[in-house]
Write an enzyme that holds these catalytic residues in place. Structure first.
Site, PDB file in Angstrom:
ATOM      1  N   LEU A 109      31.762  43.267  33.868  1.00  0.00           N
ATOM      2  CA  LEU A 109      32.098  43.484  35.276  1.00  0.00           C
ATOM      3  C   LEU A 109      33.128  44.604  35.348  1.00  0.00           C
ATOM      4  CD1 LEU A 109      31.778  42.663  38.168  1.00  0.00           C
ATOM      5  CD2 LEU A 109      33.337  40.780  37.814  1.00  0.00           C
ATOM      6  N   HIS A 110      32.652  45.829  35.354  1.00  0.00           N
ATOM      7  CA  HIS A 110      33.551  46.979  35.331  1.00  0.00           C
ATOM      8  C   HIS A 110      33.662  47.556  36.731  1.00  0.00           C
ATOM      9  CE1 HIS A 110      30.107  49.783  35.389  1.00  0.00           C
ATOM     10  NE2 HIS A 110      29.518  48.724  34.890  1.00  0.00           N
ATOM     11  N   ALA A 111      34.341  48.676  36.840  1.00  0.00           N
ATOM     12  CA  ALA A 111      34.668  49.194  38.165  1.00  0.00           C
ATOM     13  C   ALA A 111      33.435  49.409  39.042  1.00  0.00           C
ATOM     14  CB  ALA A 111      35.450  50.496  38.033  1.00  0.00           C
ATOM     15  N   GLU A 122      21.749  48.445  35.996  1.00  0.00           N
ATOM     16  CA  GLU A 122      22.099  49.503  35.027  1.00  0.00           C
ATOM     17  C   GLU A 122      21.008  49.654  33.983  1.00  0.00           C
ATOM     18  OE1 GLU A 122      25.860  48.270  33.648  1.00  0.00           O
ATOM     19  OE2 GLU A 122      26.831  48.977  35.459  1.00  0.00           O
TER      20      GLU A 122
END
Lengths: 93, 602
Positions: A20-22, A93
């Protein structure tokens, strides 16, 4: 505080490599901001406001982390479904 | 609290780039924006102050969207980052929090934003995962966008410096350093950063004194404060007294005189008095550092650390990314050699998404060649990149953390495999490069005679070898003082390795910090080391000392040194025997142990 969150919550596992990145948090925040009530992302009992990227990043969820998404009101169950789907699809992604 | 009157304050940091300068401070705020002023807003104006903030955010958002629209499709990645920034602008922890602070504390929007952001930043910085820690930079960037719009025409940054100053900053980004009119900068002082930070590299390249990692520099130092800095010792004195100034001026004169002596003939080959040629190479981590190695007259790159490209990122670097960087270095140095050390960390841990698995004892864990032989996919990608870069100059490959002959064979087998597949693909590459190993694990020292038959060269990595042999963790302050390169056990080990190499007719180099200390030259030369690799700024000092030595004498000296009982004895012997060389420079500190490396160093 409002009604018990268990009623309106969904579980999901972070599947994308980056966690859970930016950018993925930004996608959740965009959806959460359209909700009528507050949406929370919960990891090991720690709660983050799903409308805030920074709050979510503070949970530091890497790949494989189990999270719970919850809403304060039942009207937002659809929002929860959308966020759950987003997480399960690895944020596209 | 009463303002500190011009009382002398002495601060200590890490010497980032040698040299001494005295001048006035020019403070850059965290984001390169001039220091933000704080003022109170009367109750009746709070509403308009909040609106001023809101419209600055709106403007920033419009600007971002404008930029995003103009980005071509093939730069999708950049657009994604900016889109994230656009969402961040409205994040409650920035947006909501700032408005709340304006309201509660009745202060101007700029200051309120700064406060909100510094809280968030601290939170990110304290996170253990490097990826998340790095996110602090996104937050800063977003807040800078808003600040620009708030401050409007008065906004000034590093571009506008108009006098000769000592720059004081939290840290400088590559973008900021590229904007500075460097001819106006006499020196750098930064809160953060270390030897390998971008500012440090730039400073060394331009030979501007720099002290990094000075905690609180930006809060203790004020604009226009008179200060004196020593980029070798890491000393920073604010509001120096008369005596301090005299001391610094003296040092400055001595430093420059010595430097002039050392740099004379710096580009000539380094020969001892009896005409023995010693190769002096540079250690680098970033391609940019090649410039300093060349400036200091290095004979090549003796150690190119490749970990940087694997750190703080969200995935393994691709073959092309690696190749691109390696080629840069190889091309610039050609025909001089570039020694590329393969990945010497646990790559999974360096990468963000695996960071949860902590090893109990990483120095003895899955790192270096052990990791690479386990993750052959990662290893092969790097080997391919290295072999391809080898087509552009002279490349030597170096395997770290070898403790067993089997590891050498396996690594060589993979290297061959990779070369075969490159050949099949018809890619441009070179196969016949020299292959060497780091001697840094005691078992490799003991097995050196056998290992010498399997490789083209040895490179002694003293930092780890000393730690492993003396059982000392340099990061542990209770035992750090026991770390002693001149320990007779270490000297004997070097001797063993050097003899093994000589008997098999292979070369023996040294690339640990020990190699960069002038005082150790008599013993190292005497033990048969013919190539030394060090931090670029240590090159002149080492070259100079070597030209004062007689090789035959050092051999006799080394024999005596090997018979000593303690490191103290060796030191005394060194000083007594080479008093003429080292006492002459006693006024000036011997060029840096550019130490404080985080242990992952050779």
């Amino acid at each position: 505080m409002s009604s018990s969150p268990e009623k309106f919550s969904k579980n999901a596992v972070i599947v994308n490599e980056l966690g859970l990145h930016a950018r993925s948090a930004a996608k959740i925040a965009e959806i959460a901001r359209t909700a009528k009530s507050k949406i929370w992302v919960i990891r090991d009992g720690e709660k983050a406001d799903a409308a805030s990227i920074i709050d979510m990043l503070a949970l530091a969820c890497s790949k494989g982390t189990r999270v719970t998404i919850s809403a304060d009101y039942s009207e937002d169950i659809e929002i929860l479904n959308r966020i759950k789907a987003l997480i399960q699809n690895g944020f596209g992604e | 609290m009463p303002e500190k009157e011009s009382r002398q304050i002495i601060l200590k940091g890490i010497g980032g780039s040698p040299g001494i300068c005295i001048g006035k401070a020019y403070l850059l705020d965290k984001e390169g924006v001039d220091v933000i002023k704080k003022y109170f807003i009367p109750g009746e104006d709070l509403k308009s102050e909040k609106n001023r903030f809101k419209s600055a955010v709106k403007k920033a958002k419009d600007e971002l969207h404008g930029i995003i629209e103009g980005i071509p499709d093939d730069l999708r990645e950049t657009a994604n980052i900016l889109e994230t920034h656009a969402v961040l602008l409205k994040d409650k922890m920035i947006y909501g929090k700032t408005i709340e602070i304006i309201e509660k504390e009745k202060i101007n929007a700029e200051w309120a934003l700064k406060k909100a952001v510094s809280d968030i930043r601290d939170m990110f910085k304290s996170m253990s995962d490097p990826y998340f820690r790095e996110r602090a930079a996104d937050i800063v960037h977003v807040s800078e966008l808003i600040t620009k719009n708030l401050v409007g025409a008065d906004y000034s940054g590093v571009r506008d410096i108009d006098k000769r100053v000592i720059l004081v900053a939290d840290d400088l980004s590559p973008a900021e350093t590229s904007q500075i009119q460097l001819e106006r900068v006499m020196g750098f002082v930064t809160d953060r950063g270390g030897i390998t930070s971008h500012t440090g590299i730039i400073a060394r390249t331009l030979e501007i004194p720099a002290v990094m990692g000075v905690d609180l520099a930006t809060s203790l130092i004020k604009n226009d404060d008179l200060m004196a800095i020593d980029g070798l010792t890491g000393e920073v004195v604010v509001n120096p007294t008369e005596e301090t100034l005299v001391r610094f001026v003296k040092h400055k004169i001595a430093y420059e005189a010595r430097r002039a002596v050392m740099t004379r003939g710096i580009h000539l080959p380094t020969r001892t008095l009896d005409d023995c040629y010693i190769q002096i190479m540079g250690n680098i981590e970033l391609p940019e550092e090649v410039v300093s190695v060349k400036n200091y007259g290095g004979d090549g790159i003796g150690l190119y650390r490749t970990e940087f490209q694997y750190l703080s990122r969200a995935g393994f670097p691709t073959e092309y990314e690696l190749f691109d960087k390696y080629r840069d270095v190889v091309e610039v140095m050609a025909p001089k050699p570039v020694t590329i050390r393969t990945l010497d960390i646990n790559g999974d841990k360096a990468l963000t998404y695996h960071s949860t698995a902590q090893e109990q004892n990483p120095a003895l864990g899955l790192r270096g060649i052990r990791y690479c032989l386990k993750r052959t996919d990662v290893f092969k990608t790097q080997l391919r990149a290295i072999l391809r870069a080898a087509a552009y100059g002279k490349v030597r490959i170096l395997f770290p953390m070898i403790s067993d002959c089997g590891e050498i064979r396996e690594a060589r087998r993979l290297l061959n495999e990779v070369a075969d597949s490159l050949e099949k693909e018809g890619a441009g590459f070179r196969r016949d490069i020299e292959v060497g190993i780091m001697i840094e694990v005691p078992s490799a020292v003991i097995m050196a005679d056998i290992m010498a038959k399997e490789v083209d060269f040895f490179s002694i990595g003293t930092n780890d070898l000393i730690q492993y042999s003396l059982a000392i963790d340099r990061g542990n302050r209770h035992v750090a003082h026991l770390y002693e390169p001149l320990h007779p056990a270490i000297l004997r080990m070097i001797k063993t390795v050097s003899d093994a190499a000589k008997n098999s007719g292979i070369k023996v180099f040294m690339c640990g910090e020990m190699a960069g200390v002038p005082l150790y030259m008599p013993v190292l030369l005497g033990l048969g080391i013919t190539e030394l690799s060090m931090n670029p700024s240590s090159i002149p000092g080492v070259k100079y000392v070597i030209t004062c030595l007689n090789h035959a004498d050092t051999e006799a000296f080394a024999k005596t040194a090997l018979g000593q009982s303690t490191a103290e004895d060796v030191k005394t012997l060194l000083h007594d025997t080479y008093e003429d060389i080292f006492s002459g420079s006693a006024e000036i500190p011997i060029p840096a142990f550019h130490g404080e490396n985080n242990g992952e160093d050779n």
